[in-house]
Design a protein around this motif. Sequence first.
Motif, PDB file in Angstrom:
ATOM      1  N   ALA A 142      -5.966  -4.457  -8.580  1.00 21.76           N
ATOM      2  CA  ALA A 142      -5.807  -4.476  -9.938  1.00 21.76           C
ATOM      3  C   ALA A 142      -5.244  -2.390 -10.047  1.00 21.76           C
ATOM      4  O   ALA A 142      -4.155  -2.302 -11.459  1.00 21.76           O
ATOM      5  CB  ALA A 142      -7.575  -3.470 -10.493  1.00 21.76           C
ATOM      6  N   GLU A 143      -5.406  -1.813  -9.626  1.00 25.08           N
ATOM      7  CA  GLU A 143      -4.833  -0.141  -9.241  1.00 25.08           C
ATOM      8  C   GLU A 143      -3.045  -0.634  -9.669  1.00 25.08           C
ATOM      9  O   GLU A 143      -2.395   0.194 -10.515  1.00 25.08           O
ATOM     10  CB  GLU A 143      -5.459   1.015  -8.594  1.00 25.08           C
ATOM     11  CG  GLU A 143      -4.633   2.365  -8.618  1.00 25.08           C
ATOM     12  CD  GLU A 143      -5.427   3.386  -8.030  1.00 25.08           C
ATOM     13  OE1 GLU A 143      -4.657   4.503  -7.588  1.00 25.08           O
ATOM     14  OE2 GLU A 143      -6.359   2.710  -6.474  1.00 25.08           O
ATOM     15  N   GLY A 144      -2.736  -1.464  -8.567  1.00 24.81           N
ATOM     16  CA  GLY A 144      -1.672  -1.270  -8.143  1.00 24.81           C
ATOM     17  C   GLY A 144      -0.526  -2.296  -9.233  1.00 24.81           C
ATOM     18  O   GLY A 144       0.215  -2.127  -9.776  1.00 24.81           O
ATOM     19  N   LEU A 145      -1.660  -2.679  -9.809  1.00 25.83           N
ATOM     20  CA  LEU A 145      -1.027  -3.897 -11.476  1.00 25.83           C
ATOM     21  C   LEU A 145      -0.722  -2.608 -12.287  1.00 25.83           C
ATOM     22  O   LEU A 145       0.055  -2.849 -13.520  1.00 25.83           O
ATOM     23  CB  LEU A 145      -1.951  -4.721 -11.438  1.00 25.83           C
ATOM     24  CG  LEU A 145      -1.927  -6.165 -10.089  1.00 25.83           C
ATOM     25  CD1 LEU A 145      -3.192  -7.293 -11.023  1.00 25.83           C
ATOM     26  CD2 LEU A 145      -0.178  -6.923 -11.239  1.00 25.83           C
ATOM     27  N   ASP A 146      -1.652  -1.727 -12.462  1.00 23.90           N
ATOM     28  CA  ASP A 146      -1.558  -0.817 -13.655  1.00 23.90           C
ATOM     29  C   ASP A 146       0.091  -0.032 -13.466  1.00 23.90           C
ATOM     30  O   ASP A 146       0.505   0.631 -14.414  1.00 23.90           O
ATOM     31  CB  ASP A 146      -2.492  -0.245 -13.406  1.00 23.90           C
ATOM     32  CG  ASP A 146      -2.419   1.475 -14.432  1.00 23.90           C
ATOM     33  OD1 ASP A 146      -2.279   1.161 -15.383  1.00 23.90           O
ATOM     34  OD2 ASP A 146      -2.690   2.281 -14.074  1.00 23.90           O
ATOM     35  N   PHE A 147      -0.074   0.101 -12.510  1.00 25.11           N
ATOM     36  CA  PHE A 147       0.734   1.066 -11.798  1.00 25.11           C
ATOM     37  C   PHE A 147       2.470  -0.039 -12.147  1.00 25.11           C
ATOM     38  O   PHE A 147       3.232   0.525 -12.863  1.00 25.11           O
ATOM     39  CB  PHE A 147       1.193   1.321 -10.043  1.00 25.11           C
ATOM     40  CG  PHE A 147       0.557   2.247 -10.010  1.00 25.11           C
ATOM     41  CD1 PHE A 147       0.914   3.644 -10.433  1.00 25.11           C
ATOM     42  CD2 PHE A 147      -0.289   2.637  -8.928  1.00 25.11           C
ATOM     43  CE1 PHE A 147      -0.336   4.807 -10.594  1.00 25.11           C
ATOM     44  CE2 PHE A 147      -0.911   3.707  -8.233  1.00 25.11           C
ATOM     45  CZ  PHE A 147      -1.107   4.627  -9.028  1.00 25.11           C
ATOM     46  N   VAL A 148       2.645  -1.198 -12.137  1.00 29.93           N
ATOM     47  CA  VAL A 148       3.425  -2.125 -12.056  1.00 29.93           C
ATOM     48  C   VAL A 148       3.910  -2.414 -13.461  1.00 29.93           C
ATOM     49  O   VAL A 148       5.184  -2.078 -13.895  1.00 29.93           O
ATOM     50  CB  VAL A 148       3.601  -3.218 -11.139  1.00 29.93           C
ATOM     51  CG1 VAL A 148       3.728  -4.245 -11.907  1.00 29.93           C
ATOM     52  CG2 VAL A 148       3.133  -3.348  -9.768  1.00 29.93           C
ATOM     53  N   GLY A 149       2.822  -2.199 -14.033  1.00 29.69           N
ATOM     54  CA  GLY A 149       2.768  -2.380 -15.495  1.00 29.69           C
ATOM     55  C   GLY A 149       3.077  -1.597 -16.266  1.00 29.69           C
ATOM     56  O   GLY A 149       3.918  -1.257 -16.940  1.00 29.69           O
ATOM     57  N   LYS A 150       3.134   0.174 -15.687  1.00 35.28           N
ATOM     58  CA  LYS A 150       3.978   1.564 -16.124  1.00 35.28           C
ATOM     59  C   LYS A 150       5.440   1.581 -15.752  1.00 35.28           C
ATOM     60  O   LYS A 150       6.307   2.716 -16.795  1.00 35.28           O
ATOM     61  CB  LYS A 150       3.235   2.197 -15.361  1.00 35.28           C
ATOM     62  CG  LYS A 150       1.581   2.742 -16.189  1.00 35.28           C
ATOM     63  CD  LYS A 150       1.266   3.817 -15.640  1.00 35.28           C
ATOM     64  CE  LYS A 150      -0.294   3.432 -16.126  1.00 35.28           C
ATOM     65  NZ  LYS A 150      -1.360   5.176 -15.451  1.00 35.28           N
ATOM     66  N   LEU A 151       5.574   0.657 -15.041  1.00 29.57           N
ATOM     67  CA  LEU A 151       7.176   1.563 -13.962  1.00 29.57           C
ATOM     68  C   LEU A 151       7.747   0.421 -14.634  1.00 29.57           C
ATOM     69  O   LEU A 151       9.301   0.781 -15.081  1.00 29.57           O
ATOM     70  CB  LEU A 151       6.924   1.766 -12.381  1.00 29.57           C
ATOM     71  CG  LEU A 151       6.228   2.592 -12.633  1.00 29.57           C
ATOM     72  CD1 LEU A 151       6.728   2.026 -10.351  1.00 29.57           C
ATOM     73  CD2 LEU A 151       7.366   4.047 -11.886  1.00 29.57           C
ATOM     74  N   GLY A 152       7.657  -1.254 -14.627  1.00 28.10           N
ATOM     75  CA  GLY A 152       8.671  -2.404 -16.013  1.00 28.10           C
ATOM     76  C   GLY A 152       9.302  -2.176 -14.546  1.00 28.10           C
ATOM     77  O   GLY A 152       9.038  -2.185 -12.888  1.00 28.10           O
ATOM     78  N   PHE A 153      10.754  -2.970 -14.926  1.00 32.37           N
ATOM     79  CA  PHE A 153      11.306  -3.334 -14.364  1.00 32.37           C
ATOM     80  C   PHE A 153      13.016  -2.137 -13.949  1.00 32.37           C
ATOM     81  O   PHE A 153      13.017  -2.350 -12.043  1.00 32.37           O
ATOM     82  CB  PHE A 153      12.219  -4.418 -14.060  1.00 32.37           C
ATOM     83  CG  PHE A 153      11.351  -6.094 -13.885  1.00 32.37           C
ATOM     84  CD1 PHE A 153      10.871  -5.938 -12.808  1.00 32.37           C
ATOM     85  CD2 PHE A 153      10.523  -6.156 -14.773  1.00 32.37           C
ATOM     86  CE1 PHE A 153       9.966  -7.110 -12.780  1.00 32.37           C
ATOM     87  CE2 PHE A 153       9.586  -7.325 -14.790  1.00 32.37           C
ATOM     88  CZ  PHE A 153       9.464  -7.556 -13.524  1.00 32.37           C
ATOM     89  N   GLU A 154      13.768  -1.689 -14.542  1.00 30.68           N
ATOM     90  CA  GLU A 154      14.361  -1.183 -14.357  1.00 30.68           C
ATOM     91  C   GLU A 154      14.050   0.424 -13.516  1.00 30.68           C
ATOM     92  O   GLU A 154      14.940   0.935 -13.295  1.00 30.68           O
ATOM     93  CB  GLU A 154      14.629  -0.236 -15.523  1.00 30.68           C
ATOM     94  CG  GLU A 154      15.439  -1.948 -16.877  1.00 30.68           C
ATOM     95  CD  GLU A 154      16.674  -2.540 -15.707  1.00 30.68           C
ATOM     96  OE1 GLU A 154      17.167  -1.619 -14.983  1.00 30.68           O
ATOM     97  OE2 GLU A 154      16.057  -3.582 -15.706  1.00 30.68           O
TER      98      GLU A 154
END
Length: 220
Positions: free
Chosen positions: A79-91
């Motif tokens: 869950a924490e990792g997914l939160d980071f991923v969502g904040k970062l995006g792809f670029e």
Amino acid sequence: MATTIQLTAGNDQLSAYLATPEGTPKGGLVIVQEIFGVNAHIRDVADRYAREGWLAIAPALFDPIQPGVELDYTADGLAEGLDFVGKLGFERPLAAIAAAAREIAHAGKVGVVGYCWGGSLAYLAAIKLGLPAVSYYGGRNTLFTDQVAKAPLMFHYGEHDAHISAADREQVRKANPDAPVYVYDADHGFNCDRRGSYDAAAAKLAQERTLAFFSQHLGA
């Protein structure tokens, strides 16, 4: 030999784990993390490629949000990792991969290998950065199948991966007709010996195929 270095990617500052082989490197490899950070497993992966003769670098993609993230393979860690991923995006992660590739370019040609979230970023690196790439069980690969890769690709999937369907794999296969797509009798995360889904036979075979791919396309 391994050390931690610092990278600049646009406005972001991040660390990277750098594993150096003995002797002259065959080339360079950017190791792209799972959503659990540059943890002991990802460092081991980088070390493994260094033992095979590659200069391997693993950029800590979460550092611009929170430095030093290493998450457990648990529901909370996910869950924490997914939160980071969502904040970062792809670029932003892609810019970090590009910075890592520049850092090791003196070793020769550079490729990318990524796992889980990093598997999808590796695919994107072949599309946007023109770097030969190997994608291990990238759950977001289908987001990019409307784009054309500028470099060779290889894909590894687990047949029993609940996160990636057979239809998803077929979509990726159709979008990349020249790329080998391997499916193993394994689950998601089969390469990671710190997860319950680890499968030694699948991991070994995928590693052999990956090494052959980079030897072919990076000229080593």
